[in-house]
Design a protein around this motif. Structure first.
Motif: not given
Length: 406
Positions: A136-154
């Motif tokens: 879902l992160i790759k689909r909806d936030f394709p230009l911010r995958t690193g930051v969004m993955t970081g937020i989700y992981s944190v």
């Protein structure tokens, strides 16, 4: 479909990204789901001796409280992309959070069967979210995958750490004891269900259908390297979560302090789980990050194996950093090694299915080795061996390639 084409398609058709409010609601939903992905499991570790004594279980049987969710991950993970294509990603994620809530509540019933049934059910729910959130992160936030993955992981790791730290104190102040301590995590999964409700109005099937062809992950050497990385980091993490408090209490530490040591481990993973995905998205390859993760594992386990109480904080800190980094890298590999969101979901499903099947051996093997040898030394050596294999597989998974490329 290549990355640029998919990005353009998503930017033109994704309603969640069309307004700041919708994007913020989606982000809040992702964060709330993330809070449910480890806390119902990490809360068990500090309480495992209390649960074992109360229910009359052996160490090996008690290890199943951590092993059963991992087996559920292994069984459900490859089915998650298929369910998502039929129901829509949003509805499948809602189903996952509902299953977690039901499983947590079921564990409150004073029955050994209910305890294990609830544990399995929440594992099913967590598996669905584990697989689909990176996609879902790759689909909806394709230009911010690193930051969004970081937020989700944190988000996930903060609640995992808190669950480990407060489970014993909360249990000691509740009339329902350890059952009340475990059931309170259903509050957060119930809130996550409510926050996710606005997402049920859209299923994105049109966009997903265009990229739902064969992903080729099962025949890819690179996909198998990512799978081994996922499996071994889970093997290590869940073994530590299940038995670190028991290791420390057998060495003379109080159960409450041992729980806080596990919490300290996970708290030090928090900043790393944000920083590493951001760095991974910027680096050409991730091999340096893999090596530094391996180094932290070796330092931490070496210190833990000494048995010196004063060195416990110095041991759990690098282990925590390593587990945070390893998880962040594994999750980012789902995004970085794939061309589109459906392929990311397929890789995530494969890696978490095979990977968690491998990880499920960890807690059970730890309990069995302790029952046989009366010592944790051999088990810690096994974790060090897992770290070496992680390094070898991670070297390949961290290369700058995509699944399906020649």
């Amino acid at each position: 479909m290549n990355n640029a084409t998919e990005t353009k398609f998503q930017q033109n058709t994704d309603p969640a990204a069309s307004t700041g409010v919708k994007a913020a609601v989606l982000l809040l939903g992702i964060v709330m789901i993330a809070t449910t992905l480890r806390s119902p499991i990490t809360a068990v570790g500090p309480l495992i001796e209390t649960i074992r004594s109360d229910m009359g279980m052996s160490h090996t049987l008690a290890g199943l409280l951590t092993t059963f969710p991992l087996l559920a991950f292994a069984v459900i993970s490859p089915l998650a992309p298929k369910i998502s294509r039929s129901w829509g990603m949003e509805r499948t994620l809602f189903l996952g959070v509902f299953a977690v809530t039901a499983g947590v509540l079921l564990r409150f019933i004073p029955s050994l069967a209910a305890l294990f049934a609830g544990t399995i059910l929440l594992g099913v729910g967590i598996a669905l979210s584990n697989v689909l959130l990176p996609s879902l992160i790759k689909r909806d936030f394709p230009l911010r995958t690193g930051v969004m993955t970081g937020i989700y992981s944190v988000s996930m790791n903060i609640f995992a750490a808190v669950a480990s730290g407060i489970s014993v104190p909360v249990a000691s102040h509740l009339h329902s004891g350890w059952r009340g301590s475990l059931v309170m995590w259903g509050i957060f999964s119930a809130i996550a269900m409510l926050v996710w409700l606005p997402q049920l109005r859209s299923r994105h099937q049109a966009g997903e259908a265009q990229v739902s062809g064969k992903s080729g992950v099962w025949g890819s050497k690179l996909a198998w390297q990512v799978t081994i990385v996922m499996g071994l980091q889970s093997f290590v993490f869940y073994s530590v979560v299940a038995w670190l408090p028991e290791i420390l209490t057998e060495r003379g530490m109080s159960p409450s302090t041992a729980g806080w040591m596990l919490s300290l481990l996970q708290l030090f993973s928090v900043p790393v789980t944000f920083i590493v995905p951001v760095l991974a998205a910027k680096f050409k390859n991730q091999r340096l990050l893999v090596f530094l993760t391996f180094l932290c594992f070796m330092i931490g386990f070496s210190l833990l194996m000494t048995g010196v109480a004063a060195l416990v904080p110095a041991a759990v800190i690098p282990i925590g950093m390593a587990t945070g980094s390893a998880f962040g890298l594994a999750t980012m590999f789902f995004v970085l090694r794939t061309h589109h969101s459906q392929q990311a979901a397929e890789l995530s499903g494969m890696a978490q299915s095979i990977g968690y099947l491998l990880a499920a051996v960890g807690p059970l093997l730890f309990g069995f080795v302790h029952d046989v040898t009366g010592s944790w030394t051999v088990a810690i050596i096994l974790l060090m061996a897992a770290g070496i294999i992680y390094m070898l597989a991670g070297w390949g998974a961290g290369s700058n390639r995509y699944i399906g490329d020649k």
